[in-house]
Write an enzyme that holds these catalytic residues in place. Structure first.
Site, PDB file in Angstrom:
ATOM      1  N   VAL A  11       0.843  -1.293   0.051  1.00  0.00           N
ATOM      2  CA  VAL A  11       0.454  -0.069   0.176  1.00  0.00           C
ATOM      3  C   VAL A  11       0.744   1.245  -0.049  1.00  0.00           C
ATOM      4  CG1 VAL A  11      -1.532   1.644   1.376  1.00  0.00           C
ATOM      5  CG2 VAL A  11      -2.216  -0.873   0.878  1.00  0.00           C
ATOM      6  N   ASP A  38      11.661   2.794   6.082  1.00  0.00           N
ATOM      7  CA  ASP A  38      11.149   0.847   6.109  1.00  0.00           C
ATOM      8  C   ASP A  38      12.067   0.183   6.718  1.00  0.00           C
ATOM      9  OD1 ASP A  38       8.532  -0.039   3.750  1.00  0.00           O
ATOM     10  OD2 ASP A  38      10.311  -1.528   4.668  1.00  0.00           O
ATOM     11  N   THR A  77       8.543  -7.033   5.267  1.00  0.00           N
ATOM     12  CA  THR A  77       8.142  -7.423   3.621  1.00  0.00           C
ATOM     13  C   THR A  77       8.173  -6.679   2.521  1.00  0.00           C
ATOM     14  OG1 THR A  77       6.055  -6.434   5.126  1.00  0.00           O
ATOM     15  CG2 THR A  77       6.770  -8.572   5.480  1.00  0.00           C
ATOM     16  N   LEU A  82       2.029   3.562   8.614  1.00  0.00           N
ATOM     17  CA  LEU A  82       1.676   1.984   7.513  1.00  0.00           C
ATOM     18  C   LEU A  82       2.840   1.269   8.061  1.00  0.00           C
ATOM     19  CD1 LEU A  82       0.107   4.616   5.472  1.00  0.00           C
ATOM     20  CD2 LEU A  82       0.817   2.681   4.235  1.00  0.00           C
ATOM     21  N   LYS A 130       5.961  -5.098  19.064  1.00  0.00           N
ATOM     22  CA  LYS A 130       6.560  -4.345  19.388  1.00  0.00           C
ATOM     23  C   LYS A 130       6.274  -2.885  18.117  1.00  0.00           C
ATOM     24  CE  LYS A 130      11.001  -6.238  21.218  1.00  0.00           C
ATOM     25  NZ  LYS A 130      11.961  -6.614  21.637  1.00  0.00           N
ATOM     26  N   GLY A 166       5.207  10.611  18.921  1.00  0.00           N
ATOM     27  CA  GLY A 166       6.450  11.337  19.950  1.00  0.00           C
ATOM     28  C   GLY A 166       6.709  12.068  18.563  1.00  0.00           C
ATOM     29  N   TYR A 190      -1.541  -8.854  15.989  1.00  0.00           N
ATOM     30  CA  TYR A 190      -2.171  -7.772  15.431  1.00  0.00           C
ATOM     31  C   TYR A 190      -3.124  -7.322  15.384  1.00  0.00           C
ATOM     32  CZ  TYR A 190      -3.152  -6.165  10.047  1.00  0.00           C
ATOM     33  OH  TYR A 190      -3.240  -5.572   9.137  1.00  0.00           O
ATOM     34  N   GLU A 230      -1.712  15.757  24.221  1.00  0.00           N
ATOM     35  CA  GLU A 230      -0.809  16.514  23.672  1.00  0.00           C
ATOM     36  C   GLU A 230      -0.981  17.431  22.370  1.00  0.00           C
ATOM     37  OE1 GLU A 230       1.962  16.242  25.392  1.00  0.00           O
ATOM     38  OE2 GLU A 230       2.283  15.184  26.695  1.00  0.00           O
TER      39      GLU A 230
END
Ligand code: NAD
Ligand code: UDP
Ligand code: UDP
Length: 343
Positions: free
Chosen positions: A39, A58, A62, A98, A116, A127, A170, A188
């Site tokens: 995507v 990236d 994948t 993404l 993670k 952040g 997931y 924030e």
């Protein structure tokens, strides 16, 4: 002087897709995490052609450099090999977040890493958004609805997820990523957008990512058996990738900050879908039934009323048109991999 010459020589060697000229005022610095994936790379193309400055981050888990290589060297484009589980300090105006494995075999391969990426990775991107005052759009998923008891699914439905099942890394990862977005919005004042994306397909899907569209097309093209998991009575609704990109950009640039479903409401059983692909590809594959996947959602279809109302968005590409383009893509990929095996 010499630098400018080198640039001209280098750019002379490579021709880029046409890019619109934007004035400084209209040009945005846009970060796409996971931009080398399926995507993300289509989103890169669209934003680059609109004339924005695009940075892709990236870790190539994948994703592939090949998906964005046509932009490498362009003055508006930057590709950073970086894992978002680690902090990232850059200056941007918008963040399309993404980065996350998306197909079940990929996200189940290393559930801890999936967690993670969706938790620590999302905190880092929030952040960053907080520090530079950027708007962040989270690519969430229809999986937040789990195996839904409500049909079709609208955004007010809270979902039905097994928190300790094989898909939980997931599903729960994306659910907490949504929670984090709204906590940063409230506490924030970070501007957030949340897209709940339903099954999407198209060129640049990974050949071996195990999703139903890539599996069935490749099986049909190679005259192998088409593997339906379970009885095939479970349903999905498939959207073509260009429709999703339209929806993501419309949402990012809208004033609407609640979650929005982006998907195509045309629903098919998986067995019907196997027959559709077989009829488009031809050949003499047989449809066979294999063991059902654990916790496989039985029905999935988006209610897109909210996207229509607030974004004026609805999917435009008919299933057969999208499938034919995807079949052509996989035919070329197969040719390419046979060619590289021979050489
Ligand atoms: P993809 O696997 O092709 O792309 C994901 C990209 O993220 C890859 O390039 C991968 O290398 C990168 N990535 C993964 N972990 C990373 C990390 N820790 N740091 C940096 N980069 C990392 O998947 P996709 O189909 O393009 O999905 C993109 C997003 O859309 C995902 O967040 C996914 O959850 C969401 N989504 C996709 C679908 C779909 O049907 N394609 C449906 C629902 C939601
Ligand atoms: N962060 C980042 N890039 C930035 C700013 C922050 O990656 O430009 C990370 C930072 O490492 C932190 C996380 O984002 O762990 C959350 O940031 P926040 O400011 O909310 O938390 P704090 O730094 O106060 O713990
Ligand atoms: N599926 C299948 N055969 C395959 C791959 C998937 O029958 O070779 C089924 C799977 O069990 C699920 C549906 O197709 O019911 C969609 O699977 P996919 O992995 O593409 O995405 P999901 O919507 O489950 O995330």
């Amino acid at each position: 002087m010499i630098e400018a010459k080198i640039r001209n020589i280098e750019q002379g060697k490579k021709s880029y897709p046409e890019v619109k000229f934007l004035t400084y005022k209209d040009r945005k610095r846009i970060l796409i995490t996971g931009g080398a994936g399926f995507v993300g790379s289509h989103l890169v193309d669209r934003l680059m052609m609109q004339g924005h400055e695009v940075t892709v981050v990236d870790n190539f888990f994948t994703g592939r450099k090949r998906n964005v290589e046509h932009w490498i060297g362009h003055e508006n484009f930057e590709l950073l090999h970086h894992d978002i589980v680690n902090p990232l300090y850059i200056e941007v105006d918008q963040i399309y977040h993404l980065a996350s494995p998306a197909s079940p075999p990929n996200y189940m391969y290393n559930p801890i890493k999936t967690l993670k990426t969706n938790t620590l990775g999302t905190i880092n991107m929030l952040g960053l958004a907080k520090r530079v005052r950027a708007r962040l759009l989270l690519a969430s998923t229809s999986e937040v609805y789990g195996d839904p008891e409500l049909h079709p699914q609208n955004e007010d439905y809270w979902g039905h997820v097994n928190p300790i099942g094989p898909r939980a890394c997931y599903d729960e990862g994306k659910r907490v990523a949504e929670t984090m977005c709204y906590a940063y919005e409230k506490q924030e004042n970070v501007e957030v957008r949340v897209a709940r994306i339903f099954n999407t397909f198209g060129p640049r899907m990974h050949m071996n990512d195990g999703r139903v569209v890539s599996n069935f097309i490749l099986q049909a093209l190679q005259n192998e058996s088409i593997t339906v998991y379970g009885e095939g009575e479970q349903t999905r609704s498939f959207q073509y990738v260009s429709d999703l990109v339209d929806g993501l950009m419309a949402l990012m640039n809208s004033n609407y900050s609640q979650p929005v479903n982006l998907g195509n409401p045309e629903e098919h059983t998986i067995i019907e879908f196997a027959r559709i692909i077989l009829s488009l590809v031809g050949g003499d594959s047989k449809i066979i039934k294999k063991t059902a996947m654990e916790d496989d959602p039985q029905r999935r279809k988006p209610d897109i009323g909210r996207a229509m109302k607030y974004l004026g968005w609805h999917p435009k590409v008919p299933l057969m048109v999208g499938l034919n383009k995807t079949i052509e893509y996989f035919q070329n990929e197969l040719r390419r991999s046979r060619h590289s095996e021979r050489n």
